[in-house]
Design a protein around this motif. Structure first.
Motif, PDB file in Angstrom:
ATOM      1  N   THR A   1     -14.091  10.152   3.334  1.00  0.00           N
ATOM      2  CA  THR A   1     -12.697   9.811   3.591  1.00  0.00           C
ATOM      3  C   THR A   1     -11.791  10.719   2.775  1.00  0.00           C
ATOM      4  O   THR A   1     -12.012  10.923   1.583  1.00  0.00           O
ATOM      5  CB  THR A   1     -12.411   8.342   3.233  1.00  0.00           C
ATOM      6  OG1 THR A   1     -13.286   7.501   3.987  1.00  0.00           O
ATOM      7  CG2 THR A   1     -10.969   7.979   3.544  1.00  0.00           C
TER       8      THR A   1
ATOM      9  N   GLU B   1     -10.827   8.289  12.662  1.00  0.00           N
ATOM     10  CA  GLU B   1     -10.264   7.207  11.856  1.00  0.00           C
ATOM     11  C   GLU B   1      -9.030   7.622  11.064  1.00  0.00           C
ATOM     12  O   GLU B   1      -8.898   7.302   9.881  1.00  0.00           O
ATOM     13  CB  GLU B   1     -11.326   6.616  10.928  1.00  0.00           C
ATOM     14  CG  GLU B   1     -12.495   5.999  11.670  1.00  0.00           C
ATOM     15  CD  GLU B   1     -13.479   5.284  10.765  1.00  0.00           C
ATOM     16  OE1 GLU B   1     -13.036   4.694   9.753  1.00  0.00           O
ATOM     17  OE2 GLU B   1     -14.691   5.331  11.069  1.00  0.00           O
TER      18      GLU B   1
ATOM     19  N   THR C   1      -5.713   7.013   9.601  1.00  0.00           N
ATOM     20  CA  THR C   1      -5.104   5.738   9.219  1.00  0.00           C
ATOM     21  C   THR C   1      -3.822   5.990   8.439  1.00  0.00           C
ATOM     22  O   THR C   1      -3.844   6.639   7.395  1.00  0.00           O
ATOM     23  CB  THR C   1      -6.079   4.907   8.357  1.00  0.00           C
ATOM     24  OG1 THR C   1      -7.317   4.738   9.058  1.00  0.00           O
ATOM     25  CG2 THR C   1      -5.490   3.545   8.033  1.00  0.00           C
TER      26      THR C   1
ATOM     27  N   ARG D   1      -0.999   5.068   5.872  1.00  0.00           N
ATOM     28  CA  ARG D   1      -1.070   4.258   4.654  1.00  0.00           C
ATOM     29  C   ARG D   1       0.287   3.923   4.053  1.00  0.00           C
ATOM     30  O   ARG D   1       0.380   3.007   3.234  1.00  0.00           O
ATOM     31  CB  ARG D   1      -1.926   4.978   3.611  1.00  0.00           C
ATOM     32  CG  ARG D   1      -3.378   5.189   4.021  1.00  0.00           C
ATOM     33  CD  ARG D   1      -4.140   3.879   4.058  1.00  0.00           C
ATOM     34  NE  ARG D   1      -5.572   4.080   4.282  1.00  0.00           N
ATOM     35  CZ  ARG D   1      -6.495   3.152   4.046  1.00  0.00           C
ATOM     36  NH1 ARG D   1      -6.137   1.965   3.596  1.00  0.00           N
ATOM     37  NH2 ARG D   1      -7.767   3.410   4.280  1.00  0.00           N
TER      38      ARG D   1
ATOM     39  N   ARG E   1      -8.615   2.879  -4.908  1.00  0.00           N
ATOM     40  CA  ARG E   1      -7.513   2.064  -4.368  1.00  0.00           C
ATOM     41  C   ARG E   1      -6.137   2.654  -4.652  1.00  0.00           C
ATOM     42  O   ARG E   1      -5.262   2.620  -3.799  1.00  0.00           O
ATOM     43  CB  ARG E   1      -7.604   0.655  -4.939  1.00  0.00           C
ATOM     44  CG  ARG E   1      -6.403  -0.226  -4.634  1.00  0.00           C
ATOM     45  CD  ARG E   1      -6.610  -1.642  -5.137  1.00  0.00           C
ATOM     46  NE  ARG E   1      -5.385  -2.425  -5.016  1.00  0.00           N
ATOM     47  CZ  ARG E   1      -5.293  -3.728  -5.278  1.00  0.00           C
ATOM     48  NH1 ARG E   1      -6.364  -4.399  -5.688  1.00  0.00           N
ATOM     49  NH2 ARG E   1      -4.142  -4.369  -5.144  1.00  0.00           N
TER      50      ARG E   1
ATOM     51  N   PRO F   1      -9.735   0.022   0.345  1.00  0.00           N
ATOM     52  CA  PRO F   1      -9.180  -1.174   0.992  1.00  0.00           C
ATOM     53  C   PRO F   1      -8.430  -0.843   2.280  1.00  0.00           C
ATOM     54  O   PRO F   1      -8.018   0.292   2.517  1.00  0.00           O
ATOM     55  CB  PRO F   1      -8.217  -1.716  -0.063  1.00  0.00           C
ATOM     56  CG  PRO F   1      -7.747  -0.487  -0.794  1.00  0.00           C
ATOM     57  CD  PRO F   1      -8.943   0.438  -0.820  1.00  0.00           C
ATOM     58  N   GLU F   2      -8.243  -1.852   3.114  1.00  0.00           N
ATOM     59  CA  GLU F   2      -7.334  -1.739   4.242  1.00  0.00           C
ATOM     60  C   GLU F   2      -5.897  -1.881   3.745  1.00  0.00           C
ATOM     61  O   GLU F   2      -5.636  -2.578   2.772  1.00  0.00           O
ATOM     62  CB  GLU F   2      -7.641  -2.818   5.284  1.00  0.00           C
ATOM     63  CG  GLU F   2      -8.996  -2.668   5.943  1.00  0.00           C
ATOM     64  CD  GLU F   2      -9.207  -3.688   7.050  1.00  0.00           C
ATOM     65  OE1 GLU F   2      -8.265  -4.486   7.302  1.00  0.00           O
ATOM     66  OE2 GLU F   2     -10.287  -3.697   7.648  1.00  0.00           O
ATOM     67  N   THR F   3      -4.986  -1.214   4.424  1.00  0.00           N
ATOM     68  CA  THR F   3      -3.580  -1.292   4.057  1.00  0.00           C
ATOM     69  C   THR F   3      -2.856  -2.193   5.045  1.00  0.00           C
ATOM     70  O   THR F   3      -2.845  -1.908   6.249  1.00  0.00           O
ATOM     71  CB  THR F   3      -2.920   0.101   4.068  1.00  0.00           C
ATOM     72  OG1 THR F   3      -3.641   0.974   3.201  1.00  0.00           O
ATOM     73  CG2 THR F   3      -1.470   0.013   3.603  1.00  0.00           C
TER      74      THR F   3
END
Length: 379
Positions: A230, A260, A262, A264, A281, A361-363
């Motif tokens: 990532t 993917e 994403t 943020r 994080r 983590p997901e945001t």
């Protein structure tokens, strides 16, 4: 080094701060071309700032990155042996290794012009950007995104500048380079015909692949996160440069195979150069307060409120964290006027180290999010 002519929005722009001479800048005190910043600098209450110290005994340097020992640093520094354009507007920088207490300074490259650099995770080799093999090509202008120096290539070497291995062979501009935590991948920004995109390559020069295929969006400042696949990065729209101030910069993550993507950050703010912490994080970024003042904040991929780190009436930026995230090295202007100096901040109280890593983590997406729908990651 000058702060009056900040015209940068990523590493590709930042080096012009290093190359611009102070004498030239002092005679040109108009507004910041990107932020619209005023040169006025009212005092700032710094009572909430964490402990900061100056790195002594080193030449003017920018974009320093820590070695795995959390003590040595690599950066591009002013050097009279660097190639110059022969005018007072642009000087030159070469790659140096030094310690964060200023007790050691060692030059890695001896010719051309150098830009971004980084340590491999084994602490035995480094990677750096240089025009050393393309010194016959136009030097361009480090502060003009339409006229970057051409022929900047990626090289690796040992810690003394020996055993040099050239990774890329092109007439473009390769920079903003970092290495994955396991040492298997290198990610960088390549600019072709004024358009920047993310690429990756292996340390032996194989498997070179383009990750993003954007046009208006200009991705940069990429870092691998701890999962080694990532990448966190910022991006800004070329169509907004000079029209919206400060330049909006959005933080994204993406897998290094181009999947993917994403978003943020969602507020249209300026999240400049997100440097990740070891906890997977948090990240540190630069933003502009009150139309002129560049300050550093800690952002949270889990959606928590940002925390302000610096309190200084001027410029704070060009930052990175030590591998244990106990320290942050950054450049700031202080009482010396327009000059930029490297400093170290103690972050040990913030619990950002690898022992706090619980994965990426997901945001959460806020209700009033400004969503990006035009970022292209496919050919």
């Amino acid at each position: 080094m000058s702060i009056d002519r900040i015209q940068q929005v990523s590493c590709l722009f930042l080096v012009s701060l290093l190359f611009a001479t102070a004498g030239w800048a002092e005679g040109h005190s108009e507004m910041d071309a990107v932020s619209g910043a005023s040169p006025e600098r009212p005092p700032v209450d710094n009572s909430n700032e964490l402990p900061v110290r100056l790195i002594p005994n080193i030449p003017p340097a920018a974009e320093a990155y820590y070695a795995p020992d959390n003590y040595h640093l690599i950066a591009q520094a002013r050097d009279p042996d660097a190639q110059t354009a022969g005018d007072s507007r642009i000087g030159g920088a070469l790659t140096y290794i030094f310690t964060d207490d200023g007790k050691l300074t060692r030059r890695i490259n001896d010719r051309g012009q150098d830009a971004c650099s980084y340590f491999f995770p084994d602490g035995k080799r480094v990677i750096w950007t240089s025009t050393r093999d393309n010194m016959d090509m136009p030097l361009g202008n480090w502060s003009d995104p339409s006229d970057y120096p051409k022929g900047a290539e990626l090289y690796t070497s040992d810690l003394y500048g020996n055993d040099v291995f050239r990774l890329t062979y092109n007439e473009y501009y390769d920079a903003e380079v970092t290495v994955s935590p396991n040492g298997e991948w290198i990610v960088f920004t390549r600019e072709i015909d004024g358009n920047a995109n993310l690429w990756h390559i292996r340390p032996d020069g194989t498997d070179e692949e383009q990750i993003t295929f954007t046009e208006d969006w200009q991705p940069g400042a990429p870092f691998y996160l701890q999962d080694n696949e990532t990448i966190i990065f910022q991006a800004w729209r070329a169509s907004e440069l000079g029209k919206v101030t400060p330049t909006p910069m959005t933080v994204f993550t993406i897998k290094h195979d181009g999947t993917e993507l994403t978003q943020r950050t969602f507020d249209g703010g300026m999240y400049w150069g997100p440097a990740p912490a070891a906890d997977g994080r948090h990240y540190v970024y630069t933003t502009i307060l009150d139309d002129y003042n560049h300050e550093l904040f800690v952002g949270d991929l889990a959606g928590g409120e940002p925390r302000r780190l610096t309190y200084n009436a001027g410029f704070d930026g060009m930052k990175s964290l030590s591998r244990d995230s106990q320290k942050m090295v950054f450049v700031r202007t202080a009482n010396q006027g327009n000059l930029l100096f490297n400093h170290v901040m103690d972050l040990s109280s913030l619990n950002l180290g690898p022992e706090y890593n619980r994965g990426i983590p997901e945001t959460p997406v806020p209700d009033d999010a400004i969503l990006v729908t035009d970022f292209t990651v496919e050919k």
